[in-house]
Design a protein around this motif. Structure first.
Motif, mmCIF file in Angstrom:
data_model
loop_
_atom_site.group_PDB
_atom_site.id
_atom_site.type_symbol
_atom_site.label_atom_id
_atom_site.label_comp_id
_atom_site.label_asym_id
_atom_site.label_seq_id
_atom_site.Cartn_x
_atom_site.Cartn_y
_atom_site.Cartn_z
ATOM 1 N N LEU A 180 0.834 -1.189 0.000
ATOM 2 C CA LEU A 180 0.000 0.000 0.000
ATOM 3 C C LEU A 180 0.876 1.249 0.000
ATOM 4 N N ARG A 181 0.623 2.132 -0.919
ATOM 5 C CA ARG A 181 1.394 3.368 -0.997
ATOM 6 C C ARG A 181 0.511 4.595 -0.776
ATOM 7 N N ALA A 182 -0.717 4.388 -0.345
ATOM 8 C CA ALA A 182 -1.666 5.504 -0.179
ATOM 9 C C ALA A 182 -1.965 5.729 1.294
ATOM 10 N N VAL A 183 -0.941 5.750 2.126
ATOM 11 C CA VAL A 183 -1.134 5.945 3.571
ATOM 12 C C VAL A 183 -1.801 7.286 3.851
ATOM 13 N N ASP A 184 -1.432 8.314 3.095
ATOM 14 C CA ASP A 184 -2.022 9.627 3.316
ATOM 15 C C ASP A 184 -3.521 9.608 3.037
ATOM 16 N N SER A 185 -3.936 8.872 2.017
ATOM 17 C CA SER A 185 -5.375 8.806 1.735
ATOM 18 C C SER A 185 -6.109 8.042 2.834
ATOM 19 N N LEU A 186 -5.453 7.064 3.444
ATOM 20 C CA LEU A 186 -6.057 6.362 4.580
ATOM 21 C C LEU A 186 -6.246 7.308 5.762
ATOM 22 N N ARG A 187 -5.248 8.154 6.006
ATOM 23 C CA ARG A 187 -5.338 9.123 7.100
ATOM 24 C C ARG A 187 -6.469 10.114 6.834
ATOM 25 N N ARG A 188 -6.579 10.561 5.582
ATOM 26 C CA ARG A 188 -7.641 11.498 5.212
ATOM 27 C C ARG A 188 -9.016 10.849 5.392
ATOM 28 N N HIS A 189 -9.138 9.595 4.974
ATOM 29 C CA HIS A 189 -10.405 8.863 5.108
ATOM 30 C C HIS A 189 -10.763 8.684 6.585
ATOM 31 N N LEU A 190 -9.789 8.311 7.401
ATOM 32 C CA LEU A 190 -10.014 8.154 8.836
ATOM 33 C C LEU A 190 -10.444 9.474 9.461
ATOM 34 N N ALA A 191 -9.728 10.555 9.141
ATOM 35 C CA ALA A 191 -10.056 11.864 9.717
ATOM 36 C C ALA A 191 -11.457 12.294 9.315
ATOM 37 N N LYS A 192 -11.819 12.084 8.050
ATOM 38 C CA LYS A 192 -13.161 12.467 7.587
ATOM 39 C C LYS A 192 -14.225 11.673 8.330
ATOM 40 N N ASN A 193 -14.021 10.373 8.464
ATOM 41 C CA ASN A 193 -15.008 9.551 9.175
ATOM 42 C C ASN A 193 -15.128 9.956 10.634
ATOM 43 N N LEU A 194 -14.025 10.310 11.258
ATOM 44 C CA LEU A 194 -14.063 10.739 12.660
ATOM 45 C C LEU A 194 -14.806 12.060 12.815
ATOM 46 N N ILE A 195 -14.525 13.021 11.927
ATOM 47 C CA ILE A 195 -15.181 14.323 12.046
ATOM 48 C C ILE A 195 -16.667 14.207 11.769
ATOM 49 N N VAL A 196 -17.056 13.375 10.799
ATOM 50 C CA VAL A 196 -18.469 13.164 10.492
ATOM 51 C C VAL A 196 -19.172 12.490 11.667
ATOM 52 N N SER A 197 -18.431 11.664 12.408
ATOM 53 C CA SER A 197 -18.999 10.971 13.563
ATOM 54 C C SER A 197 -19.079 11.859 14.798
ATOM 55 N N GLY A 198 -18.552 13.080 14.697
ATOM 56 C CA GLY A 198 -18.644 14.013 15.814
ATOM 57 C C GLY A 198 -17.457 14.008 16.759
ATOM 58 N N VAL A 199 -16.368 13.378 16.372
ATOM 59 C CA VAL A 199 -15.168 13.355 17.211
ATOM 60 C C VAL A 199 -14.529 14.752 17.166
ATOM 61 N N PRO A 200 -14.147 15.319 18.313
ATOM 62 C CA PRO A 200 -13.535 16.657 18.333
ATOM 63 C C PRO A 200 -12.240 16.700 17.516
ATOM 64 N N VAL A 201 -12.016 17.843 16.883
ATOM 65 C CA VAL A 201 -10.838 18.013 16.032
ATOM 66 C C VAL A 201 -9.554 17.824 16.844
ATOM 67 N N THR A 202 -9.562 18.234 18.102
ATOM 68 C CA THR A 202 -8.364 18.064 18.936
ATOM 69 C C THR A 202 -8.025 16.582 19.115
ATOM 70 N N THR A 203 -9.040 15.755 19.254
ATOM 71 C CA THR A 203 -8.823 14.307 19.382
ATOM 72 C C THR A 203 -8.306 13.736 18.069
#
Length: 92
Positions: A26-49
Motif C-alpha cells: 500500500l502506498r496511499a497511507v495519506d489517503s487512509l489518514r484522510r479517510h479516517l479523519a473524515k469519518n471521525l469528524i463526520v462521527s462528531g469526534v472533536p478536532v483536537t482528538t
C-alpha cells in the motif's frame, strides 16, 4: 522498523502504519489518514482528538485531512423549508 520506539503509543501507531504499507504494498497511507479523519469528524469526534490520533502537534497540520465531500455537506445542511419566506408588505 528498528528506528521506531515501539514502547510508546505513537511508536506503536507508526510501526503499524509502516508495517501495513510494507506488507500490503500500500502506498496511499495519506489517503487512509484522510479517510479516517473524515469519518471521525463526520462521527462528531472533536478536532483536537483527531489531531492526537493523527499525531499532529498543531491544529494547522490536521486541517488538510478534514475536508468533507458534497454528500456529507448536504446531509448536515440546515433544513429551512419550514420557515415562511413572507416579508412585511411583500406578497410571495
Amino acid at each position: 522498523m528498528a528506528q521506531i520506539n515501539t514502547k510508546t503509543v505513537m511508536g506503536k501507531r507508526d510501526a503499524a502504519i509502516i508495517s501495513l504499507g510494507a506488507t500490503t504494498g500500500l502506498r496511499a497511507v495519506d489517503s487512509l489518514r484522510r479517510h479516517l479523519a473524515k469519518n471521525l469528524i463526520v462521527s462528531g469526534v472533536p478536532v483536537t482528538t483527531i489531531a492526537q490520533i493523527l499525531g499532529h502537534q498543531s491544529m494547522e497540520s490536521v486541517k488538510q485531512y478534514l475536508s468533507l465531500d458534497g454528500q456529507n455537506l448536504k446531509e448536515r445542511a440546515l433544513d429551512f423549508s419550514a420557515i415562511p419566506l413572507a416579508r412585511e408588505g411583500v406578497v410571495m
